[in-house]
Design a protein around this motif. Structure first.
Motif, PDB file in Angstrom:
ATOM      1  N   ILE A  13       0.839  -1.196   0.000  1.00 20.01           N
ATOM      2  CA  ILE A  13       0.000   0.000   0.000  1.00 20.01           C
ATOM      3  C   ILE A  13       0.875   1.247   0.000  1.00 20.01           C
ATOM      4  O   ILE A  13       0.587   2.232  -0.702  1.00 20.01           O
ATOM      5  CB  ILE A  13      -0.973  -0.016   1.193  1.00 20.01           C
ATOM      6  N   GLY A  14       1.959   1.232   0.766  1.00 24.06           N
ATOM      7  CA  GLY A  14       2.863   2.377   0.797  1.00 24.06           C
ATOM      8  C   GLY A  14       3.523   2.630  -0.548  1.00 24.06           C
ATOM      9  O   GLY A  14       3.600   3.776  -1.010  1.00 24.06           O
ATOM     10  N   LEU A  15       3.986   1.561  -1.208  1.00 24.70           N
ATOM     11  CA  LEU A  15       4.629   1.725  -2.521  1.00 24.70           C
ATOM     12  C   LEU A  15       3.648   2.209  -3.580  1.00 24.70           C
ATOM     13  O   LEU A  15       3.960   3.121  -4.357  1.00 24.70           O
ATOM     14  CB  LEU A  15       5.269   0.410  -2.965  1.00 24.70           C
TER      15      LEU A  15
ATOM     16  N   VAL B  53       3.573  10.545  -6.507  1.00 27.00           N
ATOM     17  CA  VAL B  53       4.633  11.176  -7.299  1.00 27.00           C
ATOM     18  C   VAL B  53       4.170  11.425  -8.731  1.00 27.00           C
ATOM     19  O   VAL B  53       4.330  12.532  -9.260  1.00 27.00           O
ATOM     20  CB  VAL B  53       5.919  10.319  -7.263  1.00 27.00           C
ATOM     21  N   LEU B  54       3.591  10.415  -9.366  1.00 28.44           N
ATOM     22  CA  LEU B  54       3.133  10.590 -10.753  1.00 28.44           C
ATOM     23  C   LEU B  54       1.996  11.605 -10.849  1.00 28.44           C
ATOM     24  O   LEU B  54       2.005  12.481 -11.712  1.00 28.44           O
ATOM     25  CB  LEU B  54       2.700   9.257 -11.350  1.00 28.44           C
ATOM     26  N   GLY B  55       1.025  11.485  -9.971  1.00 28.86           N
ATOM     27  CA  GLY B  55      -0.094  12.421  -9.992  1.00 28.86           C
ATOM     28  C   GLY B  55       0.341  13.840  -9.683  1.00 28.86           C
ATOM     29  O   GLY B  55      -0.107  14.797 -10.330  1.00 28.86           O
ATOM     30  N   GLY B  56       1.221  13.983  -8.701  1.00 22.63           N
ATOM     31  CA  GLY B  56       1.726  15.321  -8.378  1.00 22.63           C
ATOM     32  C   GLY B  56       2.526  15.922  -9.511  1.00 22.63           C
ATOM     33  O   GLY B  56       2.419  17.125  -9.795  1.00 22.63           O
TER      34      GLY B  56
END
Length: 192
Positions: free
Chosen positions: A10-12, A19-22
């Motif tokens: 879940i963390g990964l 990261v991708l969405g941001g």
């Protein structure tokens, strides 16, 4: 173990999505992306026509896509069933003789069994896991034995002492048990 795997996965997944969405959001809001980033600017699309149709004519493309998606679906189903399955018995129904009965916490019974099994001669560490149904509990016992111990004797003492006490105190007719015995690693002794 499953709890650790669950948290790591879940963390990964969360970190990758964040990261991708941001990064996509930052580029969409007008930030200048670095030269190695997959998008050139604010008006760039996520997938261009050439990127979407690049491998479409290849014979291996669709079987590879379907196989990858099938593996992802199977992994997701395995993960879901592993998370939803109850591994530990939380309560044991005890017949008190008055027709109402009582509930005994599963962790309490595990703790008592671990303590009594751990006090057996030659047992370095004991671990007890309660499974089954509240009316018909089962146990899994793992014992780490010291090198000088006879496993048969330890198993007999576990059956006649710890498991019998637990079965009698909980008022159970039977307490099926799976016992795993492992030896503690030790240095070789010098013979003179």
């Amino acid at each position: 173990m499953l709890r650790t795997v669950n948290r790591v996965l879940i963390g990964l997944v969360g970190l990758v999505l964040l990261v991708l969405g941001g990064a996509v959001l930052a580029v969409g809001l007008g930030a200048n992306p670095p030269s190695w980033w997959i998008h050139d600017g604010r008006h760039d699309v996520l997938l261009s026509d050439s990127e979407r149709t690049r491998w479409q004519g290849e014979g291996w493309w669709w079987p590879a896509v379907i196989a990858a998606l099938a593996v992802l679906v199977l992994l997701a189903l395995w993960w879901l069933t592993a998370v939803l399955r109850r591994h530990r018995l939380t309560e044991v129904r005890v017949d008190t003789g008055d027709g109402e009965g009582a509930l005994l916490r599963g962790r309490a019974l595990e703790g008592v069994l671990e303590g009594e099994a751990g006090r057996l001669d030659g047992v370095q560490r004991a671990h007890v896991h309660l499974t089954g149904r509240p009316g018909a509990p089962e146990t899994r016992v793992r014992l780490n034995l010291e090198p000088h111990v006879d496993p048969g004797t330890t198993l007999a003492h576990l059956s006649t002492e710890a498991l019998t006490h637990a079965r009698n105190s909980a008022g159970l007719d039977a307490l099926p048990t799976e016992v795993r015995l492992t030896g503690v690693k030790h240095k070789a002794e010098r013979v003179s």
